[in-house]
Write an enzyme that holds these catalytic residues in place. Structure first.
Site, PDB file in Angstrom:
ATOM      1  N   GLU A 104      39.783  88.679  19.959  1.00 35.76           N
ATOM      2  CA  GLU A 104      39.019  89.793  20.518  1.00 35.76           C
ATOM      3  C   GLU A 104      39.711  91.134  20.313  1.00 35.76           C
ATOM      4  O   GLU A 104      39.689  92.016  21.174  1.00 35.76           O
ATOM      5  CB  GLU A 104      38.738  89.536  22.005  1.00 35.76           C
ATOM      6  CG  GLU A 104      37.862  88.305  22.209  1.00 35.76           C
ATOM      7  CD  GLU A 104      37.601  87.981  23.666  1.00 35.76           C
ATOM      8  OE1 GLU A 104      38.405  88.389  24.521  1.00 35.76           O
ATOM      9  OE2 GLU A 104      36.600  87.298  23.959  1.00 35.76           O
ATOM     10  N   GLU A 117      34.344  80.693  21.818  1.00 35.44           N
ATOM     11  CA  GLU A 117      34.530  80.636  23.269  1.00 35.44           C
ATOM     12  C   GLU A 117      33.147  80.599  23.925  1.00 35.44           C
ATOM     13  O   GLU A 117      32.558  81.641  24.196  1.00 35.44           O
ATOM     14  CB  GLU A 117      35.308  81.845  23.790  1.00 35.44           C
ATOM     15  CG  GLU A 117      36.755  81.900  23.366  1.00 35.44           C
ATOM     16  CD  GLU A 117      37.493  83.076  24.012  1.00 35.44           C
ATOM     17  OE1 GLU A 117      36.987  83.625  25.024  1.00 35.44           O
ATOM     18  OE2 GLU A 117      38.549  83.449  23.506  1.00 35.44           O
TER      19      GLU A 117
END
Length: 523
Positions: free
Chosen positions: A73, A153
């Site tokens: 991220e 995720e």
């Protein structure tokens, strides 16, 4: 006026006077838009240790590792530094070779993928259950038109913050999202599949308009609970998977046994101020102004800051902190008497009175570092508005080592006597009925603090703030034959009859108002 570097803070301060600048930056440091050479050197040093251990286990070398994630991220960070990503790509290729599949993970928006991806690194996305899976994968398709769809995720729940309701999502919603992705032929990694525990001081924090510390429990409302037990969500997921491939034969493993060991009385063993020679055996650091945790090399836990009132204060005078001046909570004592606390994004002023020369102590607690986004430079510190307070003694406390060693305690107070307010250590012990099963410990009447069992730091408790009311204690920490020793550091105020209660189930969703616990507990 010239720019200088303040203490260990990576920020700029306009040096109007040496006195003002030595106090540090009152506001948050400016975000670092490019990684410093020291950081990249530390990354390379770690990869030199880690990646050679992974290489023999790669799929092309006969192992079971089919791909490696290079960054996580990074597109959520404002730097958008492609040189940094190129550095990582080169470092992984040099140590693992040209054949392994390397990938990144980012949120499923074009903006996040733009800054988090790089040619040569396969771009994947992350998201939770939603009504339109095809639309959720659309941003990944912009960057990877032909490769597999990958949700790295898939959020099965969410983490908890102190003072907010226990997070979660319905089993039906999570199962439906999984089914929709599998029908698209997508690849799915569940986060979390099993909940966990932020033992010790390892619960971090987020910053979403304000500082939000994470609870000790990371149960996450996951398919397998914090204790590893199956939940209704797990069975809903199994039902979905059975539509796409056969399930393993045989029964599901049952939940591990739990035991309610019951109440355990505790005794006061000493106030923190009485134990500084044990909790800080190296002695204090002298400084004209308070230093950050980082400057005194205190990564976690607590630092005690001590000074003296320079003059008589007969009328209540404010002891106040500027924004981000206390990171994260300061417990204030004057001549050993607890006055109250200062709190980041909370109570910033406390009125005090006292004579010249009175000892002013502030025990500062690090509640966890911000570990996501642009506010990750989360230095722990004490900064007060009063320029009259100077000449500090700074005690970095090593409570864990003292608990592990088992220091010679002062004489315990008699049972039934009045509990002392402020930071106090309590101890107790219990024996099990010949078993060492998982359990959950509750804190009736306690305010906030830290718990150790048999020398192991179980984590923070904060029942006055919630939502978490119990701490998970794995059976592996307990002895089935010897006494199990409890050490508890209460920071604000103990109940009149101090005890803890061991249960056979968790209590994770009893939230009190975010400002609860600001008043002193009753004597």
């Amino acid at each position: 006026i010239r720019p200088v570097k303040v203490s260990s803070l990576k920020c700029l301060c306009l040096e109007i006077s040496a006195e003002l600048c030595s106090r540090g930056c009152k506001e948050k440091p400016f975000p670092l838009l490019s990684p410093l050479p020291d950081y990249l050197q530390a990354v390379d040093s770690w990869l030199d240790v880690l990646l050679p251990r992974i290489k023999p286990r790669l799929y092309q070398n006969g192992g079971n590792i089919i791909s490696i994630q290079v960054e996580n991220e990074y597109g959520s960070y404002s730097a958008c530094d492609y040189d940094y990503l190129r550095h990582l790509l080169a470092a992984f290729r040099a140590r693992l070779g040209p054949d392994v599949l390397l990938f990144t993970t980012d949120g499923n928006s074009a903006a996040e993928l733009r800054c988090g991806t790089l040619q040569g690194l396969y771009a994947t996305v992350d998201f939770g259950p939603g009504p339109n899976v095809t639309a959720a994968f659309a941003p990944q398709r912009l960057y990877e038109p032909k490769g597999p769809l990958v949700n790295s995720e898939y959020y099965t729940g969410w983490l908890d913050y102190w003072g907010e309701p226990h997070a979660g999502s319905s089993p039906a919603q999570v199962a439906q999202g999984l089914q929709d992705m599998l029908q698209l032929g997508a690849n799915v990694n569940m986060y979390m599949f099993q909940g966990g525990t932020n033992f010790g001081y390892w619960s971090g924090a987020d910053y979403k308009g304000r500082y939000k510390p994470v609870t000790t429990s990371y149960d996450y409302d996951a398919p397998l609970s914090e204790a590893g037990d199956p939940t209704a969500k797990l069975f809903a997921i199994r039902t979905v998977i059975s539509k796409f491939q056969p399930l393993p034969e045989g029964p599901m493993p049952p939940a591990t046994p739990k035991y309610a060991y019951g109440p355990v009385p505790l005794r006061k063993q000493g106030e923190v101020l009485e134990l500084l020679d044990v909790l800080c055996p190296g002695g204090p650091i002298r400084s004209r102004f308070p230093l950050t945790f980082e400057a005194v090399k205190q990564a976690h836990g607590f630092v005690l800051y001590r000074t003296r009132l320079p003059r008589d204060v007969w009328d209540p005078a404010p002891l106040s902190s500027p924004p981000n001046g206390v990171c994260d909570r300061a417990y204030v004592l004057l001549n050993g008497e607890y006055q109250g606390r200062l709190e980041r994004d909370g109570q910033m002023t406390l009125n005090i009175t006292g004579q010249a020369g009175a000892t002013l102590d502030l025990l500062v607690e690090n509640m966890g570092r911000i570990n996501f986004g642009v506010n990750a430079s989360d230095f722990k510190n004490l900064s007060l508005d009063s320029a009259l307070l100077s000449d500090w003694l700074i005690y970095p406390l090593d409570v864990d080592s003292a608990v592990t060693r088992g220091w010679p305690p002062p004489t315990p107070q008699a049972e039934g006597s009045r509990a002392r307010l402020g930071p106090v250590l309590y101890t107790g012990a219990f024996q099990t009925p010949g078993i060492a099963w998982d359990t959950f410990v509750k804190f009736p009447g306690w305010s906030k603090g830290q718990l150790w069992i048999n020398g192991f730091n179980v984590g923070r408790y904060w029942p006055a703030r919630g939502p978490q009311q119990t701490l998970f204690v794995p059976g592996s920490l307990l002895s089935a034959s010897a006494p199990n020793n409890i050490t508890l550091l209460e920071l604000e105020g103990a109940p009149p009859r101090p005890f803890v209660l061991f249960l056979d189930r968790p209590l994770l969703n009893q939230t009190v108002s975010p400002q609860a616990g600001t008043e002193l507990p009753p004597p």
